[in-house]
Design a protein around this motif. Structure first.
Motif, PDB file in Angstrom:
ATOM      1  N   UNK A   1       3.045   2.269  -5.538  1.00  0.00           N
ATOM      2  CA  UNK A   1       3.365   3.288  -4.851  1.00  0.00           C
ATOM      3  C   UNK A   1       2.228   4.477  -5.171  1.00  0.00           C
ATOM      4  N   UNK A   2       1.367   4.115  -5.816  1.00  0.00           N
ATOM      5  CA  UNK A   2       0.354   5.031  -6.331  1.00  0.00           C
ATOM      6  C   UNK A   2      -0.946   4.837  -5.512  1.00  0.00           C
ATOM      7  N   UNK A   3      -1.146   6.225  -4.977  1.00  0.00           N
ATOM      8  CA  UNK A   3      -2.156   6.424  -3.742  1.00  0.00           C
ATOM      9  C   UNK A   3      -3.613   6.155  -4.463  1.00  0.00           C
ATOM     10  N   UNK A   4      -4.483   5.509  -3.667  1.00  0.00           N
ATOM     11  CA  UNK A   4      -5.710   5.224  -4.269  1.00  0.00           C
ATOM     12  C   UNK A   4      -6.689   6.402  -4.656  1.00  0.00           C
TER      13      UNK A   4
ATOM     14  N   UNK B   1       0.297  -0.309 -11.251  1.00  0.00           N
ATOM     15  CA  UNK B   1      -0.048   1.084 -11.194  1.00  0.00           C
ATOM     16  C   UNK B   1      -1.388   1.202 -10.714  1.00  0.00           C
ATOM     17  N   UNK B   2      -2.223   0.361 -10.470  1.00  0.00           N
ATOM     18  CA  UNK B   2      -3.628   0.423  -9.782  1.00  0.00           C
ATOM     19  C   UNK B   2      -3.834  -0.838  -9.213  1.00  0.00           C
ATOM     20  N   UNK B   3      -3.562  -0.870  -7.730  1.00  0.00           N
ATOM     21  CA  UNK B   3      -3.695  -2.200  -6.871  1.00  0.00           C
ATOM     22  C   UNK B   3      -5.087  -2.659  -6.902  1.00  0.00           C
TER      23      UNK B   3
ATOM     24  N   UNK C   1       1.555   0.538  -1.008  1.00  0.00           N
ATOM     25  CA  UNK C   1       0.609  -0.480  -0.230  1.00  0.00           C
ATOM     26  C   UNK C   1       0.806  -1.814  -1.195  1.00  0.00           C
ATOM     27  N   UNK C   2       0.344  -2.867  -0.380  1.00  0.00           N
ATOM     28  CA  UNK C   2       0.503  -4.008  -1.205  1.00  0.00           C
ATOM     29  C   UNK C   2      -0.623  -5.004  -0.693  1.00  0.00           C
ATOM     30  N   UNK C   3      -0.822  -6.143  -1.363  1.00  0.00           N
ATOM     31  CA  UNK C   3      -1.827  -7.413  -1.020  1.00  0.00           C
ATOM     32  C   UNK C   3      -0.880  -8.594  -1.366  1.00  0.00           C
TER      33      UNK C   3
ATOM     34  N   UNK D   1      -2.639  -3.423   2.340  1.00  0.00           N
ATOM     35  CA  UNK D   1      -2.204  -2.784   3.704  1.00  0.00           C
ATOM     36  C   UNK D   1      -1.335  -1.841   3.091  1.00  0.00           C
ATOM     37  N   UNK D   2      -1.111  -0.833   4.146  1.00  0.00           N
ATOM     38  CA  UNK D   2      -0.071   0.324   3.817  1.00  0.00           C
ATOM     39  C   UNK D   2       1.034  -0.146   4.521  1.00  0.00           C
TER      40      UNK D   2
END
Length: 119
Positions: free
Chosen positions: A116-119, A72-74, A99-101, A93-94
């Motif tokens: 899938x939660x925007x920063x 929920x919070x990358x 986004x993911x790492x 990266x998007x």
């Protein structure tokens, strides 16, 4: 509950079971059950599994499957992974939908975390 003909369990190699267990305990609050000195199991993490003693590692560059966590919070998860001793091998990266790492744990197994939660 076990579902007929559905994925149920995953196993990973580990060159250092103690370091692998310590990483996942610190980063994701996993607990383990040891079955002798060369195998440890985890459960309740979305998919049950284990780590077996081996000098090999699971890496997508070598054709291995990539298991992906959801967050929920990358940024918070990335910090937890780093603080627990994980090595970030692909920074955030998007991609279409989120986004993911990617990171490797102390025995070299690669995982990813997406959101899938925007920063």
């Amino acid at each position: 509950m076990n579902d007929h003909e559905k994925l149920n369990y995953v196993e990973f190699p580990s060159s250092d079971l103690d370091a692998t267990k310590a990483f996942f305990q610190k980063a994701f609050a996993w607990s383990f059950v040891d079955y002798g000195p060369e195998y440890t199991a985890f459960s309740g993490q979305g998919l049950d599994g284990g780590f077996f003693t081996s000098k090999l590692c699971s890496n997508s560059a070598n054709g291995a499957a990539l298991l992906v966590f959801y967050s929920n919070n990358l940024e918070v998860t990335l910090a937890k992974v780093s603080e627990a001793g994980g090595k970030i091998v692909k920074p955030i990266f998007s991609f279409p939908g989120g986004r993911r790492f990617h990171f490797v744990e102390p025995s070299g197994n690669e995982f990813a975390v997406w959101s899938d939660v925007a920063p």
